[in-house]
Design a protein around this motif. Structure first.
Motif, PDB file in Angstrom:
ATOM      1  N   ALA A  38       0.769  -1.140  -0.137  1.00  0.00           N
ATOM      2  CA  ALA A  38       0.071   0.153  -0.125  1.00  0.00           C
ATOM      3  C   ALA A  38       0.995   1.288   0.146  1.00  0.00           C
ATOM      4  O   ALA A  38       1.993   1.315   0.663  1.00  0.00           O
ATOM      5  N   ALA A  39       0.408   2.296  -0.633  1.00  0.00           N
ATOM      6  CA  ALA A  39       1.096   3.643  -0.566  1.00  0.00           C
ATOM      7  C   ALA A  39      -0.213   4.512  -0.080  1.00  0.00           C
ATOM      8  O   ALA A  39      -1.211   4.546  -0.673  1.00  0.00           O
ATOM      9  N   VAL A  40       0.309   5.476   0.850  1.00  0.00           N
ATOM     10  CA  VAL A  40      -0.589   6.295   1.600  1.00  0.00           C
ATOM     11  C   VAL A  40      -0.063   7.671   1.753  1.00  0.00           C
ATOM     12  O   VAL A  40       1.093   7.802   2.054  1.00  0.00           O
ATOM     13  N   ILE A  41      -0.777   8.737   1.164  1.00  0.00           N
ATOM     14  CA  ILE A  41      -0.539   9.804   1.454  1.00  0.00           C
ATOM     15  C   ILE A  41      -1.485  10.589   2.553  1.00  0.00           C
ATOM     16  O   ILE A  41      -2.563  10.725   2.292  1.00  0.00           O
ATOM     17  N   LEU A  42      -0.836  11.194   3.439  1.00  0.00           N
ATOM     18  CA  LEU A  42      -1.768  11.693   4.497  1.00  0.00           C
ATOM     19  C   LEU A  42      -1.371  13.096   4.456  1.00  0.00           C
ATOM     20  O   LEU A  42      -0.471  13.675   3.935  1.00  0.00           O
ATOM     21  N   PRO A  43      -2.641  13.913   5.051  1.00  0.00           N
ATOM     22  CA  PRO A  43      -2.419  15.431   5.385  1.00  0.00           C
ATOM     23  C   PRO A  43      -1.234  15.661   6.084  1.00  0.00           C
ATOM     24  O   PRO A  43      -0.560  14.866   6.695  1.00  0.00           O
ATOM     25  N   LYS A  44      -0.731  17.083   5.572  1.00  0.00           N
ATOM     26  CA  LYS A  44       0.313  17.529   6.425  1.00  0.00           C
ATOM     27  C   LYS A  44       0.098  17.670   7.978  1.00  0.00           C
ATOM     28  O   LYS A  44      -0.830  18.125   8.402  1.00  0.00           O
ATOM     29  N   ASN A  45       1.130  17.063   8.940  1.00  0.00           N
ATOM     30  CA  ASN A  45       1.092  16.991  10.302  1.00  0.00           C
ATOM     31  C   ASN A  45      -0.160  16.271  10.766  1.00  0.00           C
ATOM     32  O   ASN A  45      -0.820  16.674  11.937  1.00  0.00           O
ATOM     33  N   TYR A  46      -0.615  15.090   9.819  1.00  0.00           N
ATOM     34  CA  TYR A  46      -1.547  14.348  10.466  1.00  0.00           C
ATOM     35  C   TYR A  46      -1.610  13.860  11.668  1.00  0.00           C
ATOM     36  O   TYR A  46      -0.321  13.390  12.088  1.00  0.00           O
ATOM     37  N   LYS A  47      -2.560  13.390  12.462  1.00  0.00           N
ATOM     38  CA  LYS A  47      -2.489  12.735  13.754  1.00  0.00           C
ATOM     39  C   LYS A  47      -3.480  11.596  13.819  1.00  0.00           C
ATOM     40  O   LYS A  47      -4.668  12.083  13.295  1.00  0.00           O
ATOM     41  N   LEU A  48      -3.194  10.551  14.241  1.00  0.00           N
ATOM     42  CA  LEU A  48      -4.091   9.532  14.559  1.00  0.00           C
ATOM     43  C   LEU A  48      -3.558   8.690  15.545  1.00  0.00           C
ATOM     44  O   LEU A  48      -2.874   7.806  15.548  1.00  0.00           O
ATOM     45  N   ASP A  49      -4.063   8.835  16.920  1.00  0.00           N
ATOM     46  CA  ASP A  49      -3.660   8.431  18.020  1.00  0.00           C
ATOM     47  C   ASP A  49      -3.435   6.924  18.251  1.00  0.00           C
ATOM     48  O   ASP A  49      -4.471   6.179  17.580  1.00  0.00           O
ATOM     49  N   GLY A  50      -2.364   6.203  18.510  1.00  0.00           N
ATOM     50  CA  GLY A  50      -2.274   4.896  18.492  1.00  0.00           C
ATOM     51  C   GLY A  50      -1.738   4.242  17.234  1.00  0.00           C
ATOM     52  O   GLY A  50      -1.417   3.112  17.299  1.00  0.00           O
ATOM     53  N   LEU A  51      -1.687   4.780  16.041  1.00  0.00           N
ATOM     54  CA  LEU A  51      -1.462   4.382  14.761  1.00  0.00           C
ATOM     55  C   LEU A  51       0.255   3.829  14.987  1.00  0.00           C
ATOM     56  O   LEU A  51       0.846   4.827  15.253  1.00  0.00           O
ATOM     57  N   ASN A  52       0.511   2.562  14.503  1.00  0.00           N
ATOM     58  CA  ASN A  52       1.565   2.307  14.509  1.00  0.00           C
ATOM     59  C   ASN A  52       1.890   1.179  13.576  1.00  0.00           C
ATOM     60  O   ASN A  52       1.051   0.665  12.781  1.00  0.00           O
ATOM     61  N   ASP A  53       2.984   0.408  13.619  1.00  0.00           N
ATOM     62  CA  ASP A  53       3.284  -0.926  12.721  1.00  0.00           C
ATOM     63  C   ASP A  53       2.060  -1.749  12.815  1.00  0.00           C
ATOM     64  O   ASP A  53       1.799  -2.044  14.218  1.00  0.00           O
ATOM     65  N   SER A  54       1.514  -2.235  11.855  1.00  0.00           N
ATOM     66  CA  SER A  54       0.418  -2.943  11.963  1.00  0.00           C
ATOM     67  C   SER A  54       0.650  -4.203  12.808  1.00  0.00           C
ATOM     68  O   SER A  54      -0.389  -4.870  13.360  1.00  0.00           O
ATOM     69  N   LYS A  55       1.549  -4.773  12.828  1.00  0.00           N
ATOM     70  CA  LYS A  55       1.971  -5.921  13.349  1.00  0.00           C
ATOM     71  C   LYS A  55       1.866  -5.906  15.120  1.00  0.00           C
ATOM     72  O   LYS A  55       1.821  -6.700  15.890  1.00  0.00           O
ATOM     73  N   GLN A  56       2.022  -4.390  15.339  1.00  0.00           N
ATOM     74  CA  GLN A  56       1.869  -4.354  16.851  1.00  0.00           C
ATOM     75  C   GLN A  56       0.390  -3.999  17.120  1.00  0.00           C
ATOM     76  O   GLN A  56       0.058  -3.743  18.370  1.00  0.00           O
ATOM     77  N   LEU A  57      -0.554  -4.030  16.450  1.00  0.00           N
ATOM     78  CA  LEU A  57      -2.047  -3.511  16.594  1.00  0.00           C
ATOM     79  C   LEU A  57      -2.755  -5.016  16.685  1.00  0.00           C
ATOM     80  O   LEU A  57      -2.723  -5.871  15.785  1.00  0.00           O
ATOM     81  N   ILE A 130      13.441   3.200   4.984  1.00  0.00           N
ATOM     82  CA  ILE A 130      13.984   3.394   6.348  1.00  0.00           C
ATOM     83  C   ILE A 130      13.660   2.232   7.077  1.00  0.00           C
ATOM     84  O   ILE A 130      12.629   1.370   6.752  1.00  0.00           O
ATOM     85  N   ILE A 131      14.694   1.556   7.739  1.00  0.00           N
ATOM     86  CA  ILE A 131      14.637   0.278   8.512  1.00  0.00           C
ATOM     87  C   ILE A 131      13.638   0.453   9.626  1.00  0.00           C
ATOM     88  O   ILE A 131      13.730   1.257  10.293  1.00  0.00           O
ATOM     89  N   HIS A 132      12.809  -0.718   9.685  1.00  0.00           N
ATOM     90  CA  HIS A 132      11.601  -0.819  10.801  1.00  0.00           C
ATOM     91  C   HIS A 132      10.860   0.651  10.457  1.00  0.00           C
ATOM     92  O   HIS A 132      10.499   1.106  11.473  1.00  0.00           O
ATOM     93  N   GLY A 133      10.624   1.226   9.311  1.00  0.00           N
ATOM     94  CA  GLY A 133       9.961   2.249   9.079  1.00  0.00           C
ATOM     95  C   GLY A 133       8.347   2.479   9.453  1.00  0.00           C
ATOM     96  O   GLY A 133       7.728   3.200   9.701  1.00  0.00           O
ATOM     97  N   ASP A 134       7.791   1.195   9.610  1.00  0.00           N
ATOM     98  CA  ASP A 134       6.612   1.163   9.902  1.00  0.00           C
ATOM     99  C   ASP A 134       6.499   1.414  11.288  1.00  0.00           C
ATOM    100  O   ASP A 134       5.128   1.605  11.846  1.00  0.00           O
ATOM    101  N   ALA A 135       7.380   1.538  12.148  1.00  0.00           N
ATOM    102  CA  ALA A 135       7.326   1.960  13.606  1.00  0.00           C
ATOM    103  C   ALA A 135       7.930   3.149  13.712  1.00  0.00           C
ATOM    104  O   ALA A 135       7.805   3.692  14.772  1.00  0.00           O
ATOM    105  N   LEU A 136       8.463   3.694  12.712  1.00  0.00           N
ATOM    106  CA  LEU A 136       9.290   5.167  12.717  1.00  0.00           C
ATOM    107  C   LEU A 136       8.533   6.294  11.971  1.00  0.00           C
ATOM    108  O   LEU A 136       8.803   7.414  12.369  1.00  0.00           O
ATOM    109  N   SER A 137       7.785   6.022  11.066  1.00  0.00           N
ATOM    110  CA  SER A 137       7.026   6.963  10.421  1.00  0.00           C
ATOM    111  C   SER A 137       5.442   6.754  10.216  1.00  0.00           C
ATOM    112  O   SER A 137       5.199   5.658  10.040  1.00  0.00           O
TER     113      SER A 137
END
Length: 216
Positions: A38-57, A130-137
């Motif tokens: 998947a490729a996702v473009i988010l709004p600038k300075n987007y916030k979604l509390d709790g969003l993290n690497d899908s494997k951690q959810l 980015i290594i482990h990018g799903d947990a860093l971006s």
């Protein structure tokens, strides 16, 4: 939300880059089903509390975030590569191809790409793995959720077709139960025949068939 999840995005904002595509894939390890990116473009300075690497959810949380992202992301693209093509080009190249397909399916053209560890050089858009990018971006985390949930939904459809394999539970991953079911019911078209456990079971089943034919 972790306070540093927009670190990479904010570095780009400083250079007047705001259309940032996060890219991730799901399904490298399973024995069956496609690999999905998947490729996702988010709004600038987007916030979604709790969003993290899908494997951690949890699965429930992923489904919740999936619905929110479908509404709030500026653009989402998905790429799906079949088990047959995975066998032809290998899982690494299939994952990379799925990412390119996902990027091409965006409604907006990104100015920059942040990918989860994968180099994407065959596209005229600057990118950074980015290594482990799903947990860093946050952008990559959003892509990981979209990819994972999309793939899970595909596996639920396969489960309806072949309920005896219990795909809804293991999603094609090589669990002990899955391997036992695979030995019992055999290998069908949804399997990645280049993967070692599948190869071994195919060989075992062929040996059994040969023994039975010789005994007749």
């Amino acid at each position: 939300m972790k306070c540093n999840l927009l670190k990479y995005e904010k570095e780009l904002y400083k250079n007047n880059i705001s259309l940032i595509a996060g890219v991730d894939e799901a399904g490298r390890g399973p024995l069956a089903g496609p690999v999905v990116a998947a490729a996702v473009i988010l709004p600038k300075n987007y916030k979604l509390d709790g969003l993290n690497d899908s494997k951690q959810l949890t699965e429930k949380k992923r489904e919740e975030y999936f619905k929110v992202l479908e509404k709030e992301a500026l653009s989402i693209g998905v790429g799906i590569i079949s088990p047959q093509e995975i066998d032809e080009i290998n899982i690494l190249e299939a994952s990379r191809k799925a990412m390119y397909v996902a990027l091409n399916n965006l409604d907006l053209t990104p100015e920059y790409i942040l990918s989860d560890a994968m180099s994407l050089n065959d596209i005229d858009i600057p990118s950074r793995p980015i290594i482990h990018g799903d947990a860093l971006s946050l952008s990559i985390a959003a892509a990981s959720v979209i990819a994972k949930v999309t793939r899970d939904h595909i596996m639920y459809e396969i489960d309806l077709k072949y309920p005896e394999y219990n795909f809804k539970k293991h999603k094609g991953y090589p669990t002990k139960e899955h391997l036992e079911l695979l030995k019992k019911y055999g290998v069908m078209e949804e399997y990645r025949k280049s993967y070692k456990p599948v190869k071994q079971i195919m060989e075992e089943l062929n040996c059994e068939e040969n023994r039975e034919s010789m005994a007749e």
